[in-house]
Design a protein around this motif. Structure first.
Motif, PDB file in Angstrom:
ATOM      1  N   ALA A  77      45.266  24.121  21.721  1.00 30.75           N
ATOM      2  CA  ALA A  77      44.092  24.876  22.162  1.00 30.75           C
ATOM      3  C   ALA A  77      44.486  25.940  23.178  1.00 30.75           C
ATOM      4  O   ALA A  77      45.347  25.722  24.032  1.00 30.75           O
ATOM      5  N   ASP A  78      43.838  27.084  23.057  1.00 31.93           N
ATOM      6  CA  ASP A  78      44.090  28.196  23.974  1.00 31.93           C
ATOM      7  C   ASP A  78      43.246  27.981  25.223  1.00 31.93           C
ATOM      8  O   ASP A  78      42.011  28.056  25.167  1.00 31.93           O
ATOM      9  N   THR A  79      43.880  27.685  26.328  1.00 32.25           N
ATOM     10  CA  THR A  79      43.157  27.380  27.566  1.00 32.25           C
ATOM     11  C   THR A  79      43.046  28.573  28.504  1.00 32.25           C
ATOM     12  O   THR A  79      42.584  28.424  29.638  1.00 32.25           O
ATOM     13  N   ARG A  80      43.455  29.735  28.060  1.00 33.12           N
ATOM     14  CA  ARG A  80      43.309  30.911  28.908  1.00 33.12           C
ATOM     15  C   ARG A  80      41.822  31.202  29.134  1.00 33.12           C
ATOM     16  O   ARG A  80      40.999  30.989  28.232  1.00 33.12           O
ATOM     17  N   PRO A  81      41.458  31.673  30.307  1.00 35.57           N
ATOM     18  CA  PRO A  81      40.035  31.861  30.595  1.00 35.57           C
ATOM     19  C   PRO A  81      39.420  33.015  29.823  1.00 35.57           C
ATOM     20  O   PRO A  81      40.100  33.966  29.436  1.00 35.57           O
ATOM     21  N   ASN A  82      38.122  32.905  29.608  1.00 35.55           N
ATOM     22  CA  ASN A  82      37.347  34.043  29.132  1.00 35.55           C
ATOM     23  C   ASN A  82      37.161  35.013  30.297  1.00 35.55           C
ATOM     24  O   ASN A  82      37.314  34.640  31.467  1.00 35.55           O
ATOM     25  N   VAL A  83      36.798  36.235  29.975  1.00 35.30           N
ATOM     26  CA  VAL A  83      36.491  37.228  31.012  1.00 35.30           C
ATOM     27  C   VAL A  83      35.178  37.913  30.660  1.00 35.30           C
ATOM     28  O   VAL A  83      35.017  38.446  29.558  1.00 35.30           O
ATOM     29  N   LEU A  84      34.242  37.876  31.600  1.00 34.46           N
ATOM     30  CA  LEU A  84      32.997  38.623  31.484  1.00 34.46           C
ATOM     31  C   LEU A  84      33.057  39.756  32.497  1.00 34.46           C
ATOM     32  O   LEU A  84      33.108  39.523  33.703  1.00 34.46           O
ATOM     33  N   PHE A  85      33.080  40.974  31.986  1.00 37.70           N
ATOM     34  CA  PHE A  85      33.257  42.156  32.829  1.00 37.70           C
ATOM     35  C   PHE A  85      31.969  42.962  32.829  1.00 37.70           C
ATOM     36  O   PHE A  85      31.509  43.412  31.776  1.00 37.70           O
ATOM     37  N   VAL A  86      31.378  43.135  34.016  1.00 38.92           N
ATOM     38  CA  VAL A  86      30.117  43.871  34.151  1.00 38.92           C
ATOM     39  C   VAL A  86      30.382  45.133  34.968  1.00 38.92           C
ATOM     40  O   VAL A  86      30.755  45.051  36.141  1.00 38.92           O
ATOM     41  N   LEU A  87      30.185  46.281  34.330  1.00 39.55           N
ATOM     42  CA  LEU A  87      30.399  47.566  34.996  1.00 39.55           C
ATOM     43  C   LEU A  87      29.062  48.281  35.142  1.00 39.55           C
ATOM     44  O   LEU A  87      28.372  48.539  34.152  1.00 39.55           O
ATOM     45  N   THR A  88      28.680  48.568  36.378  1.00 42.04           N
ATOM     46  CA  THR A  88      27.509  49.395  36.608  1.00 42.04           C
ATOM     47  C   THR A  88      27.939  50.855  36.709  1.00 42.04           C
ATOM     48  O   THR A  88      29.116  51.160  36.888  1.00 42.04           O
ATOM     49  N   ASP A  89      26.979  51.736  36.620  1.00 42.09           N
ATOM     50  CA  ASP A  89      27.267  53.165  36.578  1.00 42.09           C
ATOM     51  C   ASP A  89      26.706  53.830  37.831  1.00 42.09           C
ATOM     52  O   ASP A  89      25.500  53.939  37.996  1.00 42.09           O
ATOM     53  N   GLN A  90      27.579  54.228  38.715  1.00 38.72           N
ATOM     54  CA  GLN A  90      27.210  54.981  39.907  1.00 38.72           C
ATOM     55  C   GLN A  90      26.507  54.085  40.949  1.00 38.72           C
ATOM     56  O   GLN A  90      25.548  54.495  41.586  1.00 38.72           O
ATOM     57  N   GLU A  91      27.026  52.886  41.161  1.00 32.04           N
ATOM     58  CA  GLU A  91      26.466  51.977  42.163  1.00 32.04           C
ATOM     59  C   GLU A  91      27.228  52.101  43.481  1.00 32.04           C
ATOM     60  O   GLU A  91      28.454  51.970  43.522  1.00 32.04           O
ATOM     61  N   ARG A  92      26.512  52.312  44.550  1.00 32.64           N
ATOM     62  CA  ARG A  92      27.119  52.438  45.872  1.00 32.64           C
ATOM     63  C   ARG A  92      27.674  51.097  46.344  1.00 32.64           C
ATOM     64  O   ARG A  92      27.102  50.037  46.085  1.00 32.64           O
ATOM     65  N   TYR A  93      28.767  51.175  47.103  1.00 36.68           N
ATOM     66  CA  TYR A  93      29.372  49.975  47.672  1.00 36.68           C
ATOM     67  C   TYR A  93      28.398  49.228  48.572  1.00 36.68           C
ATOM     68  O   TYR A  93      28.280  48.004  48.518  1.00 36.68           O
ATOM     69  N   ASP A  94      27.664  49.961  49.421  1.00 32.31           N
ATOM     70  CA  ASP A  94      26.857  49.294  50.439  1.00 32.31           C
ATOM     71  C   ASP A  94      25.589  48.657  49.896  1.00 32.31           C
ATOM     72  O   ASP A  94      24.860  47.984  50.634  1.00 32.31           O
ATOM     73  N   SER A  95      25.315  48.820  48.604  1.00 30.20           N
ATOM     74  CA  SER A  95      24.084  48.259  48.045  1.00 30.20           C
ATOM     75  C   SER A  95      24.095  46.739  47.995  1.00 30.20           C
ATOM     76  O   SER A  95      23.030  46.115  47.984  1.00 30.20           O
ATOM     77  N   SER A  96      25.265  46.136  47.951  1.00 32.08           N
ATOM     78  CA  SER A  96      25.340  44.672  47.834  1.00 32.08           C
ATOM     79  C   SER A  96      26.196  44.048  48.932  1.00 32.08           C
ATOM     80  O   SER A  96      26.723  42.954  48.758  1.00 32.08           O
ATOM     81  N   THR A  97      26.303  44.728  50.064  1.00 33.41           N
ATOM     82  CA  THR A  97      27.069  44.170  51.176  1.00 33.41           C
ATOM     83  C   THR A  97      26.123  43.503  52.165  1.00 33.41           C
ATOM     84  O   THR A  97      24.969  43.918  52.311  1.00 33.41           O
ATOM     85  N   PRO A  98      26.591  42.454  52.858  1.00 28.72           N
ATOM     86  CA  PRO A  98      25.721  41.746  53.799  1.00 28.72           C
ATOM     87  C   PRO A  98      25.152  42.624  54.899  1.00 28.72           C
ATOM     88  O   PRO A  98      24.031  42.411  55.355  1.00 28.72           O
ATOM     89  N   ASP A  99      25.914  43.619  55.345  1.00 29.69           N
ATOM     90  CA  ASP A  99      25.456  44.485  56.427  1.00 29.69           C
ATOM     91  C   ASP A  99      24.953  45.827  55.927  1.00 29.69           C
ATOM     92  O   ASP A  99      24.786  46.772  56.700  1.00 29.69           O
ATOM     93  N   GLY A 100      24.673  45.929  54.626  1.00 33.89           N
ATOM     94  CA  GLY A 100      24.185  47.167  54.053  1.00 33.89           C
ATOM     95  C   GLY A 100      22.678  47.287  54.160  1.00 33.89           C
ATOM     96  O   GLY A 100      22.015  46.495  54.843  1.00 33.89           O
ATOM     97  N   PRO A 101      22.091  48.265  53.486  1.00 31.39           N
ATOM     98  CA  PRO A 101      20.641  48.441  53.504  1.00 31.39           C
ATOM     99  C   PRO A 101      19.947  47.258  52.822  1.00 31.39           C
ATOM    100  O   PRO A 101      20.586  46.500  52.077  1.00 31.39           O
ATOM    101  N   PRO A 102      18.659  47.083  53.048  1.00 32.38           N
ATOM    102  CA  PRO A 102      17.942  45.916  52.509  1.00 32.38           C
ATOM    103  C   PRO A 102      17.637  46.042  51.019  1.00 32.38           C
ATOM    104  O   PRO A 102      16.501  46.281  50.610  1.00 32.38           O
TER     105      PRO A 102
END
Length: 494
Positions: free
Chosen positions: A6-31
């Motif tokens: 059996a192939d035990t290598r992990p699956n990969v789910l890759f989610v790419l957003t388009d033009q998302e700012r870094y600070d949108s999902s940071t703890p000290d970012g905007p609400p």
């Protein structure tokens, strides 16, 4: 008894957003409400210093695919425009996706492509599941058919609160479409449709209809403008409660002339904060809507019993100004607004949850990372470095791993014309080389919003020289074709 083969290598789910700012999902970012991205951070590693190699769609996506800086793969600007330097990724250039296919992974893809005018995901080893559009890709009609079947054909839904660039922000005959509220249900949005196609792919893999581990890529069309969202997202954020970012105080004093020129070029010279806040409210609603769709995908992954054997990666091709420095979209302005990107990696059994990483990394480092996760060697053509040693070491490079303390980026122009730029960024300083205009130097500790250009400040002479030396090193290490003459300019500059 378990299958010894059996192939035990992990699956990969890759989610790419388009033009998302870094600070949108940071703890000290905007609400901004991003519970699913926050969950990925709490269950995996959140990278604090991840950067795109270039802030333009086709180029960044080609870098992600090929593991190369843009000057290596040659797609220097957007492929759909008539002035495209290259319409497609060159034939024969190794890509991580083709390496995965050769190693036995099953690849599926849904959503935005924009890494080639004629060559599609199918040409790079993916089974394409639909979701493209006419403006950038025109790969198929899947989303249009989906909307027609639901009784809400694309283009027939009523829009409210429309916002455009130009002299009249409410007039659609001129300018660029910025934002609006749509009357359709959430289930009619492209974000929901792409999540549905992703859920279908996960369930197909879980049913055992496909052999070997899978790599699935979901490319959301957003939060790129136009920021068109339905309720409840359209009114989730009150524009009157959104404060201007500190960089909104930009004067452009001592900055390259193209920065101020871009206000007129983008049609936002007369935008006041009330208009920007309206656009930003829709942008944030767009991010939350996408976050909720990612939640549906992760729930399906868990229900299918695949969560523990799947690496989940979320990132974006680049950021968005959306009023930062009073700018719209992106362009030859190498601020963190568009170059710093979100990156979270969840890898059950390998990555400790809740870790943060302040090691500088590039978007296209994920090409080599994905291959190492799959136990596949990276091609020699790759500029990218695998993040697996960092992931396995709690977010820190192992002591015996020599890792650069800076990132390198570039820009070559878009529909505004060619405009060669190079950037090197450390934790504290950013240096931008602008061939036809004044260079830039920012002390990010004293001036995190990059308002004061210190390139001619006498107290920063040593820093200026050191950052130029770093840039020269990056250009030589990556075989940047401009390295010969740029080196002479930088070494002889005062």
């Amino acid at each position: 008894m378990a299958d010894a083969d059996a192939d035990t290598r992990p699956n990969v789910l890759f989610v790419l957003t388009d033009q998302e700012r870094y600070d949108s999902s940071t703890p000290d970012g905007p609400p901004v409400e991003t519970p699913t991205m926050d969950r990925l951070s709490s269950e995996g590693i959140r990278f604090e210093r991840a950067f795109t190699p270039i802030s333009i769609c086709s180029s960044a996506r080609a870098s992600l695919l090929t593991g190369q800086f843009p000057h290596g793969h040659g797609m220097l600007n957007n492929c759909h425009e008539p002035d495209a330097i290259r319409a497609n990724v060159p034939d024969g250039l190794p890509t991580f996706s083709e390496e995965l296919v050769a190693a036995g992974y099953d690849l599926t893809y849904t959503g935005k492509w924009h890494a080639g005018r004629d060559r599609t995901p199918a040409d790079f080893g993916f089974s394409y599941l639909g979701g493209s559009d006419k403006h950038h890709d025109d790969i198929d009609e899947a989303f249009r058919e989906y909307r027609t079947e639901r009784g809400t054909p694309v283009g027939e839904a009523a829009l409210e609160e429309e916002l455009y660039t130009g002299d009249d922000p409410r007039e659609s005959d001129e300018g660029t479409f910025v934002a609006a509220k749509t009357a359709v249900d959430v289930a009619d949005t492209r974000a929901h449709f792409l999540a549905e196609r992703t859920i279908d792919a996960i369930e197909t893999h879980a049913d055992g209809d496909r052999d070997g581990p899978f790599f699935h890529r979901t490319d959301f069309y957003g939060p790129h403008h136009p920021y068109v969202v339905p309720e409840p997202y359209a009114s989730m954020y009150d524009p009157s409660e959104i404060e201007p970012p500190a960089s909104y105080a930009e004067t452009y004093d001592g900055k390259p002339r193209v920065h101020e020129n871009y206000l007129a070029y983008r049609g936002v010279s007369d935008f006041d904060w009330e208009l920007w806040a309206e656009a930003l409210a829709k942008y944030r609603g767009f991010i939350t809507m996408i976050d909720h769709q990612i939640e549906r995908i992760l729930e399906t992954l868990a229900e299918a019993g695949l969560a523990d054997e799947t690496v989940v990666i979320h990132t974006s091709d680049h950021g968005d100004f959306i009023g930062g420095h009073r700018q719209f979209n992106k362009g030859p302005l190498m601020y963190d607004d568009t170059y710093r990107i979100p990156l979270q990696v969840r890898w059950p059994g390998v990555v400790d949850g809740g870790a943060t990483c302040d090691t500088p990394v590039h978007l296209h480092d994920l090409a080599a990372t994905i291959l190492e996760i799959a136990d596949v060697p990276a091609p020699d053509s790759f500029d990218s470095r695998s993040l697996v040693p960092i992931l396995e070491n709690g977010g820190e490079p192992p002591a015996d791993l020599d890792w650069r303390d800076s990132t390198f980026a570039q820009y070559h122009g878009d529909e505004f014309g060619l405009y060669s730029q190079r950037m090197v960024r450390t934790a504290r300083y950013k240096y931008v080389y602008n061939g036809p205009d004044i260079d830039e130097l920012y002390d990010l500790a004293a001036d995190p919003d990059e308002l004061q250009n210190l390139i001619d400040h006498p107290e920063y002479a040593d820093t200026r020289r050191e950052m130029r030396e770093r840039l020269i090193e990056w250009m030589h290490e990556t075989d940047d074709p401009n390295r010969v003459w740029v080196r002479g300019v930088l070494e002889n500059a005062s």
